[in-house]
Write an enzyme that holds these catalytic residues in place. Structure first.
Site, short mmCIF file in Angstrom:
data_model
loop_
_atom_site.label_atom_id
_atom_site.label_comp_id
_atom_site.label_asym_id
_atom_site.label_seq_id
_atom_site.Cartn_x
_atom_site.Cartn_y
_atom_site.Cartn_z
N ASN A 102 0.88 -1.17 0.00
CA ASN A 102 0.00 0.00 0.00
C ASN A 102 0.91 1.22 0.00
OD1 ASN A 102 -1.81 2.04 0.44
ND2 ASN A 102 -2.21 1.52 2.59
N TRP A 103 1.01 1.85 -1.17
CA TRP A 103 1.96 2.97 -1.30
C TRP A 103 1.46 4.24 -0.62
CZ3 TRP A 103 4.42 3.13 -6.91
CH2 TRP A 103 5.08 1.93 -7.14
N LYS A 104 0.17 4.27 -0.28
CA LYS A 104 -0.45 5.47 0.32
C LYS A 104 -0.21 6.69 -0.58
CE LYS A 104 0.30 3.45 4.80
NZ LYS A 104 0.06 3.59 6.22
N HIS A 136 -9.51 1.04 4.26
CA HIS A 136 -8.27 1.23 5.04
C HIS A 136 -8.58 2.16 6.21
CE1 HIS A 136 -4.23 2.43 6.16
NE2 HIS A 136 -3.81 1.35 5.52
N GLU A 155 -7.09 4.56 7.42
CA GLU A 155 -6.87 5.99 7.14
C GLU A 155 -8.08 6.59 6.43
OE1 GLU A 155 -3.06 5.51 5.24
OE2 GLU A 155 -2.22 4.88 7.17
N GLU A 202 -5.74 -5.20 10.04
CA GLU A 202 -4.70 -4.21 10.33
C GLU A 202 -5.01 -3.48 11.63
OE1 GLU A 202 -2.53 -2.97 6.52
OE2 GLU A 202 -4.27 -1.67 6.72
N GLY A 260 2.13 1.92 10.60
CA GLY A 260 3.09 3.01 10.48
C GLY A 260 3.76 3.40 11.80
N SER A 312 3.12 -2.63 10.22
CA SER A 312 4.56 -2.71 10.43
C SER A 312 5.14 -4.09 10.09
CB SER A 312 4.91 -2.30 11.87
OG SER A 312 4.47 -0.96 12.10
N GLY A 320 2.69 -1.26 4.24
CA GLY A 320 2.79 0.16 3.92
C GLY A 320 4.24 0.56 3.69
N GLY A 321 4.86 1.11 4.73
CA GLY A 321 6.21 1.67 4.62
C GLY A 321 7.22 0.79 3.91
C1 PEP Z 1 -0.81 0.01 5.76
O1 PEP Z 1 -0.73 1.14 5.34
O2 PEP Z 1 -1.76 -0.69 5.40
C2 PEP Z 1 0.23 -0.48 6.67
C3 PEP Z 1 0.08 -1.65 7.20
O3 PEP Z 1 1.31 0.34 6.89
P1 PEP Z 1 2.71 -0.06 7.61
O4 PEP Z 1 3.16 -1.36 7.00
O5 PEP Z 1 3.61 1.07 7.28
O6 PEP Z 1 2.42 -0.19 9.06
#
Ligand code: PEP
Length: 250
Positions: A10-12, A95, A97, A167, A173, A213, A234-235
């Site tokens: 997930n590049w956000k 998501h 967010e 999640e 994040g 994470s 994500g990251g």
């Molecule tokens: C996400 O954005 O769905 C996510 C899990 O982010 P991260 O891996 O950075 O925690």
């Protein structure tokens, strides 16, 4: 039949179109795999260049969001048909967010899931609890409510082909990963809910990911759990480390 693992990025709101193309080139060899489904969920403006950049590779592309209507006066939104025509196959729905910053509730997300499926897009449906909910001991009740609400009226065969991502919001994040036991407990509970609402075959077929994470260093342990079929990342999906996540078993 064993479920294929998934490593979905997930590049956000990261990467301009030209940066996105560069990242695809940088990751190309690292994410090569014939046993894991690799998906890049990218900003809407990056879909066309990323679809082009990953042509001929094992990488599939998804959107990070879509609207519930087919077309019309919805300034700033994109439709399922637009996403499909741009060459993407998946869409992230719900998501945390989007739930938090854009006030997307379960009724709206249920409409999105149904629209995506009606159009032939594959939803990656997200759910997850806050730290407060976890500390109050209501995590499983909350997740069950989200899943049942978001899938209201969706057929068993559609659910069987879907991806659900658990999640925990407190792990997104933050660098704080859920323990393997916590992640397995909730992913297992989601599968039980699917079995109760639909049937065991549907529950055995739906792929349930953990997100929060995920890193190269914890992917193997997480993805080896019986009810965890991979990760939504994500990251780390923006770094060469994503290759270690895809190839967690090597
Ligand atoms: C996400 O954005 O769905 C996510 C899990 O982010 P991260 O891996 O950075 O925690």
């Amino acid at each position: 039949m064993a479920r294929r693992k998934v490593a979905a990025g997930n590049w956000k709101m990261n990467k301009t179109p030209s940066e996105a193309v560069k990242l695809c080139a940088e990751l190309k060899d690292l994410v090569a795999s014939d046993s894991v489904d690799v998906i890049y969920c990218v900003p809407a403006i990056d879909i066309v260049p990323v679809v082009d950049a990953v042509k001929g590779t094992n990488v599939k592309v998804g959107a990070e969001n879509m609207y519930i209507e087919d077309s019309g006066a919805y300034t700033g939104e994109i439709s399922a048909d637009m996403i499909l025509d741009a060459g993407a196959e998946y869409v992230i729905i719900g998501h945390s967010e989007r739930r938090e910053y854009f006030c997307e509730d379960d009724d709206f997300l249920n409409k999105k899931v149904k629209k995506a499926l009606e159009k032939g897009l594959k939803p990656i449906l997200c759910c997850g609890e806050t730290l407060e909910q976890r500390e109050k001991g209501v995590t499983l009740d909350w997740i069950n409510l989200q899943i049942k609400s978001d899938l209201q009226g969706v057929s068993a065969s559609d659910v069987a082909g879907m991806i659900i991502a658990y999640e925990p919001i407190w792990a997104i994040g933050t660098g704080k990963t859920a323990t393997t036991e916590q992640a397995q407990e909730v992913c297992g509970a989601i599968r039980k809910t699917i079995a109760a609402v639909y049937d065991q075959a549907t529950a055995d077929s739906v792929r349930i990911l953990y997100g929060g994470s995920v890193k190269g260093s914890n992917a193997k342990e997480l993805f080896s759990q019986p009810d965890i079929d991979g990760g939504l990342v994500g990251g780390a999906s923006l770094k060469p480390e994503f290759g270690d996540i895809v190839n967690y078993d090597k």
